[in-house]
Each structure stands twice: as structure tokens, then as C-alpha cells.
Design a protein around this motif. Structure first.
Motif, PDB file in Angstrom:
ATOM      1  N   ASN A  67       0.828  -1.208   0.000  1.00 33.86           N
ATOM      2  CA  ASN A  67       0.000   0.000   0.000  1.00 33.86           C
ATOM      3  C   ASN A  67       0.863   1.260   0.000  1.00 33.86           C
ATOM      4  O   ASN A  67       0.470   2.281  -0.589  1.00 33.86           O
ATOM      5  N   GLU A  68       2.025   1.218   0.669  1.00 33.10           N
ATOM      6  CA  GLU A  68       2.927   2.376   0.650  1.00 33.10           C
ATOM      7  C   GLU A  68       3.398   2.657  -0.780  1.00 33.10           C
ATOM      8  O   GLU A  68       3.467   3.815  -1.211  1.00 33.10           O
ATOM      9  N   LEU A  69       3.701   1.593  -1.518  1.00 33.54           N
ATOM     10  CA  LEU A  69       4.106   1.754  -2.924  1.00 33.54           C
ATOM     11  C   LEU A  69       2.953   2.301  -3.755  1.00 33.54           C
ATOM     12  O   LEU A  69       3.144   3.174  -4.611  1.00 33.54           O
ATOM     13  N   TYR A  70       1.759   1.795  -3.498  1.00 35.30           N
ATOM     14  CA  TYR A  70       0.567   2.246  -4.235  1.00 35.30           C
ATOM     15  C   TYR A  70       0.294   3.724  -3.985  1.00 35.30           C
ATOM     16  O   TYR A  70       0.085   4.504  -4.923  1.00 35.30           O
ATOM     17  N   GLY A  71       0.315   4.133  -2.725  1.00 28.62           N
ATOM     18  CA  GLY A  71       0.021   5.524  -2.389  1.00 28.62           C
ATOM     19  C   GLY A  71       1.061   6.487  -2.907  1.00 28.62           C
ATOM     20  O   GLY A  71       0.731   7.534  -3.481  1.00 28.62           O
ATOM     21  N   SER A  72       2.333   6.153  -2.732  1.00 32.29           N
ATOM     22  CA  SER A  72       3.398   7.053  -3.189  1.00 32.29           C
ATOM     23  C   SER A  72       3.433   7.129  -4.713  1.00 32.29           C
ATOM     24  O   SER A  72       3.742   8.189  -5.277  1.00 32.29           O
TER      25      SER A  72
END
Length: 309
Positions: A67-72
Motif C-alpha cells: 500500500n505504501e508503494l501504491y500511495g506514493s
């Protein structure tokens, strides 16, 4: 009066002329994005490739890092393009896509943290029953539900919350934001706000209620339990609490900024704080969990040593 079909682009007025410094800002933002990608990808690969880490806690962490990769990725490529651009505009379709990404990222992050708090609650309060209560099938269901539920909720509710008629196209932001679009509406948006409030209550207060309940139970067990139980609770819950507080700080400021006049706050500080919940958690979480959780730390150190050799 312009309706939403006639507004083909939005202008982001929070950007200002920085001259040649824009190349410095570009390199700083690019470096942050590369660091976020590398750190999160490293831990995802470490968790997936090592069977010793195929435990519920690490599976939930893997979901968090994805999710961190998705959001950033919903922010940084857009931000990098805008920094180098002289005209800070974005098409309506791309703007609405970014709104969807940003809001689904925030919702998944909070729901992920709620599931992780429930996992810690079972591990600390019911250690003997943990393996049966948190089986691999249940872990897969929790992770799949977290992602699918948020995507479906946002996919079906976002069109209903966005105004159908807009009388302007200028946002005082550096990226697209739902409340900035609502402020451009040509009519009274009370119904939109009520509907958005209902959805926000479900998405925000639901997970927060789970987190509050589980930590109350964990604290109760810690105060009445042994020293070993307290040490286990501190070692496993500290990173989670730090992640939760870090995310909530950035999200709270973004919510306050969207609803209140922040003109008294310096522009650079306002921009930094509005980007906080999309930049700091993706950078902070993998570093913190990589250092705090001994299993991940040992594997990462051995991996780096082997690469260096």
C-alpha cells in the motif's frame, strides 16, 4: 456556469515560481521516491522469499508495504512532472484518478493498521489459541477484504460525492483533492458533504474503534500479566503505534486544511504538511519495521552483506 463536462482541466495554484531551484526540488523529491520504492520493495521481497517470515504479522506488514508503494506512486510521478512544468494544470480524468488513489491509499492504510492491531491483540491476549484464531486462510481473507472493500467503496461512492456542476477549475493545492473539487461546485453541496461524512465515518471510525478496543484489552493484559508478557507487547506494539500516530498526524492535518482557512500558515509549511501522510509513512514504516523487528533486521543485514561481498 460551467458543468463538470466542460471543465477539461484543473489549475493547481499552490505551486509558485522557484526559478532554477525547481531542479533541486525535483532531485530531492526523486531521491525520496527512489528511497521509498527501494525500501518497501526490499522488505516485500524479504518477507515473500523467506519461509521463516510467512507468519500473519509479516503477511500484514507485506500488505502495508504494498500500500505504501501504491500511495506514493499515486503522488510522486505526478509531483515530479508538476515541479518541472511551467504550467501547473491537470486533466479532469487524471485529477479524479489521483483523488481515487489518494483516498483509497489512506483508507487501506488505516484498515491495514486496524487488522494489525487485532493480530497483536490475539497474539498477546490469546497466545495459546493464536494459531487457530489467525490461520493462513483468515490472513488471506483479511488482506483480500481490506483491499477489495476499500476499492469497491471508493469506486461506487466517489462519483456520488463529487459535484456534478463546477463553476471554476483552480485548486489551491499541489495535487488533486476531493474537498478542493467540492469547493468549486456551483450549488449547495450539503448533500455531497453529508454523504461524504457518512462514508468517512464508516472508513475512519470503524478501524479506529477496532484499534482502540484492541489496545485497551492489550493494556489490561499487560498490567495484570507477567514481565515477559509486557516485554512482548512493547516489542511488537511499539512499531505499530508509531506507524499509527505518524499516519494519523498527517491525515488529521490534511483534513483540517481542507475544511479550515490555512492562509495564516506559511505556504511552504502548508505544502509540506499536506504531503506528509503521502510521503512520511511510506518512508518511515519500512525503515522502522526493518530496524525494530529482529527477524527482518537480521535477514536484511545478511542480504546486504552478501550483496556487498
Amino acid at each position: 456556469m460551467m458543468n463538470s463536462t466542460q471543465v477539461s482541466f484543473f489549475t493547481l495554484s499552490a505551486y509558485f515560481d522557484t526559478g532554477l531551484l525547481k531542479y533541486l526540488y525535483f532531485m530531492i523529491v526523486l531521491s525520496l521516491y527512489i528511497l521509498i520504492i527501494c525500501s518497501n520493495l526490499l522488505l516485500i521481497v524479504v518477507i515473500c522469499m523467506n519461509r521463516s517470515l510467512h507468519e500473519p504479522m509479516y503477511m500484514f506488514l507485506c500488505s502495508l508495504f504494498v500500500n505504501e508503494l501504491y500511495g506514493s506512486s499515486g503522488l510522486f510521478p505526478f509531483l515530479l512532472t508538476q515541479i518541472l512544468s511551467d504550467i501547473h494544470t491537470v486533466s479532469t480524468s487524471l485529477c479524479f484518478l489521483q483523488i481515487f488513489c489518494v483516498y483509497s491509499y489512506g483508507s487501506i492504510e488505516l484498515l491495514n493498521l486496524a487488522v494489525m492491531s487485532y493480530d497483536r491483540y490475539l497474539a498477546i491476549c490469546y497466545p495459546l489459541q493464536y494459531n487457530t484464531r489467525m490461520s493462513y486462510n483468515k490472513v488471506a481473507i483479511f488482506i483480500a477484504t481490506t483491499w477489495l472493500l476499500i476499492f469497491l467503496v471508493n469506486f461506487f461512492t466517489m462519483p456520488l460525492m463529487i459535484p456534478s456542476q463546477l463553476c471554476g477549475n483552480i485548486m489551491k493545492k499541489v495535487y488533486c483533492d476531493y474537498h478542493s473539487v467540492v469547493k468549486l461546485a456551483c450549488y449547495d453541496t450539503t448533500l455531497n458533504n453529508i454523504y461524504g461524512l457518512i462514508i468517512s465515518t464508516f472508513v475512519v471510525f470503524g478501524p479506529l474503534t477496532v484499534i482502540f478496543y484492541t489496545y485497551m484489552r492489550i493494556l489490561k493484559v499487560c498490567f495484570s500479566g507477567s514481565k515477559q508478557t509486557r516485554q512482548k507487547a512493547v516489542s511488537t506494539c511499539t512499531p505499530h503505534l508509531a506507524s499509527l500516530l505518524n499516519f494519523c498526524f498527517g491525515a488529521c492535518f490534511e483534513i483540517l486544511q481542507s475544511r479550515f482557512d490555512m492562509n495564516s500558515v506559511p505556504n511552504m509549511l502548508r505544502i509540506f504538511l499536506s504531503l506528509y501522510f503521502l510521503t512520511c509513512p511510506p518512508l518511515f514504516n519500512p525503515v522502522m519495521y526493518g530496524l525494530k523487528l529482529s527477524k527482518i533486521c537480521v535477514i536484511c543485514k545478511s542480504l546486504i552483506t552478501n550483496v556487498g561481498c
